[in-house]
Structure formats: structure tokens, C-alpha cells
Design a protein around this motif. Structure first.
Motif, PDB file in Angstrom:
ATOM      1  N   LEU A  51      86.655  32.021   5.506  1.00  0.00           N
ATOM      2  CA  LEU A  51      86.805  32.869   6.683  1.00  0.00           C
ATOM      3  C   LEU A  51      85.495  33.616   6.891  1.00  0.00           C
ATOM      4  O   LEU A  51      84.966  34.211   5.954  1.00  0.00           O
ATOM      5  CB  LEU A  51      87.948  33.866   6.488  1.00  0.00           C
ATOM      6  N   THR A  52      85.000  33.578   8.111  1.00  0.00           N
ATOM      7  CA  THR A  52      83.765  34.296   8.439  1.00  0.00           C
ATOM      8  C   THR A  52      84.057  35.402   9.441  1.00  0.00           C
ATOM      9  O   THR A  52      85.089  35.385  10.129  1.00  0.00           O
ATOM     10  CB  THR A  52      82.708  33.346   9.044  1.00  0.00           C
ATOM     11  N   ASP A  53      83.123  36.328   9.525  1.00  0.00           N
ATOM     12  CA  ASP A  53      83.265  37.381  10.531  1.00  0.00           C
ATOM     13  C   ASP A  53      83.255  36.779  11.926  1.00  0.00           C
ATOM     14  O   ASP A  53      83.942  37.239  12.836  1.00  0.00           O
ATOM     15  CB  ASP A  53      82.187  38.455  10.376  1.00  0.00           C
ATOM     16  N   ARG A  54      82.540  35.688  12.092  1.00  0.00           N
ATOM     17  CA  ARG A  54      82.511  34.978  13.382  1.00  0.00           C
ATOM     18  C   ARG A  54      83.887  34.388  13.718  1.00  0.00           C
ATOM     19  O   ARG A  54      84.309  34.424  14.875  1.00  0.00           O
ATOM     20  CB  ARG A  54      81.448  33.881  13.322  1.00  0.00           C
ATOM     21  N   ASP A  55      84.590  33.860  12.713  1.00  0.00           N
ATOM     22  CA  ASP A  55      85.951  33.366  12.943  1.00  0.00           C
ATOM     23  C   ASP A  55      86.841  34.469  13.495  1.00  0.00           C
ATOM     24  O   ASP A  55      87.622  34.248  14.423  1.00  0.00           O
ATOM     25  CB  ASP A  55      86.583  32.851  11.638  1.00  0.00           C
ATOM     26  N   ILE A  56      86.705  35.646  12.931  1.00  0.00           N
ATOM     27  CA  ILE A  56      87.536  36.774  13.372  1.00  0.00           C
ATOM     28  C   ILE A  56      87.215  37.136  14.822  1.00  0.00           C
ATOM     29  O   ILE A  56      88.115  37.319  15.636  1.00  0.00           O
ATOM     30  CB  ILE A  56      87.348  37.988  12.437  1.00  0.00           C
ATOM     31  N   GLN A  59      88.207  33.860  17.169  1.00  0.00           N
ATOM     32  CA  GLN A  59      89.604  33.423  17.192  1.00  0.00           C
ATOM     33  C   GLN A  59      90.606  34.553  17.370  1.00  0.00           C
ATOM     34  O   GLN A  59      91.751  34.294  17.707  1.00  0.00           O
ATOM     35  CB  GLN A  59      89.926  32.650  15.914  1.00  0.00           C
ATOM     36  N   VAL A  75      93.516  31.460  10.870  1.00  0.00           N
ATOM     37  CA  VAL A  75      92.199  31.417  11.509  1.00  0.00           C
ATOM     38  C   VAL A  75      91.092  30.894  10.596  1.00  0.00           C
ATOM     39  O   VAL A  75      89.963  30.700  11.053  1.00  0.00           O
ATOM     40  CB  VAL A  75      91.799  32.799  12.067  1.00  0.00           C
ATOM     41  N   MET A  76      91.405  30.652   9.336  1.00  0.00           N
ATOM     42  CA  MET A  76      90.369  30.182   8.403  1.00  0.00           C
ATOM     43  C   MET A  76      89.974  28.740   8.706  1.00  0.00           C
ATOM     44  O   MET A  76      90.704  28.001   9.369  1.00  0.00           O
ATOM     45  CB  MET A  76      90.880  30.267   6.962  1.00  0.00           C
ATOM     46  N   THR A  77      88.810  28.360   8.203  1.00  0.00           N
ATOM     47  CA  THR A  77      88.392  26.965   8.247  1.00  0.00           C
ATOM     48  C   THR A  77      88.992  26.282   7.037  1.00  0.00           C
ATOM     49  O   THR A  77      88.731  26.667   5.901  1.00  0.00           O
ATOM     50  CB  THR A  77      86.848  26.864   8.206  1.00  0.00           C
TER      51      THR A  77
END
Length: 149
Positions: A51-56, A59, A75-77
Motif C-alpha cells: 500500500l502506498t500513499d499514492r494508492d490512498i 483510490q 485498495v492495496m496492490t
């Protein structure tokens, strides 16, 4: 050069069942933008996602989703690229380039995370090598100059 020699050993992990608010707080508290995700109850904390801050941002925030009602697993990869401690750094960097990713969890033979390899680590390594090369050239020049004097 292998990945294990150049990765950062501090791995920050979170359970897949945690909510995204907890993940964001963990990122803030640990000053990271990347978490490995493990399945709740797995004592070895084997990586099932990242999980990245960009994912948050992309998404949740941009999609106007409720972060308290959204779990990390939503939301994780999933099935992220993983590297082993013994993998050649060059090979891992090439795969990272082709996949367009900046960070890869490093795992041991049991799949337990042992570190994170990031593009920044490679840049730091290359910069150090370039400084060594430059220093060698400068030293050679000084020796030649002294020999001529």
C-alpha cells in the motif's frame, strides 16, 4: 551485487484487515509512503500486498470513498513484485523499470519481509560508485602532476 546488501532493513507492515485511516496514520508516524501488507493472523507477516500513499490518494480521496469503511485489502496492490535477498540488484532494477515501480519488498526464503529496495537506494549506490571513480581519477592526476614536478 545482491539486493540484500543494498536494501533498507526497516520494513513497516500492516494487516490487510486494518482500515485505511490506520494505514495512513502508520505511514505518518513512521515517515514512510509504502507499507507491506500481510494477511491478518500470519505470524510470519508474509507479503500479500503493498500500500502506498499514492494508492490512498487515488483510490480513496479522489474517488470520495470513506477511509474508515475501507480496508487496506480493498485498495492495496495484490501480488506485488518481490525480491529475494540473494537476487542480483541489476535484475531487480530492470524488472522495476519495466513494471514502472519505485519500491520492492525484499523477502527471505520463507517469504518474510527483510527489507525494501527502492530506486533511491540504487541512486545512492551509483552516486557512491561515481564518487569513488572520480576520486581515483583525481588521485591519478595528482600523482602524475607530482611526478612531473
Amino acid at each position: 551485487m545482491n539486493v540484500g546488501e543494498h536494501c533498507h532493513r526497516g520494513v513497516i507492515s500492516i494487516a490487510d484487515s486494518a482500515d485505511v485511516v490506520a494505514a495512513a496514520r502508520l505511514m505518518r508516524d513512521q515517515h514512510v509512503g509504502f507499507l507491506t501488507v500481510y494477511q491478518q493472523g500470519d505470524d510470519l507477516r508474509r507479503v500479500v500486498g503493498v500500500l502506498t500513499d499514492r494508492d490512498i490518494v487515488l483510490q480513496l480521496t479522489a474517488a470520495n470513498r470513506d477511509p474508515r469503511a475501507t480496508k487496506v485489502q480493498d485498495v492495496m496492490t495484490r501480488q506485488p513484485l518481490l525480491a529475494n535477498d540473494s537476487d542480483e540488484l541489476r535484475d531487480v532494477l530492470q524488472v522495476m523499470r519495466l513494471a514502472g515501480i519505485r519500491r520492492v519488498p525484499v523477502v527471505d526464503a520463507h517469504g518474510t519481509p527483510t527489507g525494501i529496495i527502492a530506486l533511491e537506494d540504487a541512486i545512492e549506490l551509483i552516486t557512491g560508485l561515481l564518487c569513488d571513480i572520480s576520486g581515483s581519477i583525481q588521485t591519478e592526476r595528482r600523482h602524475e602532476w607530482r611526478a612531473q614536478a
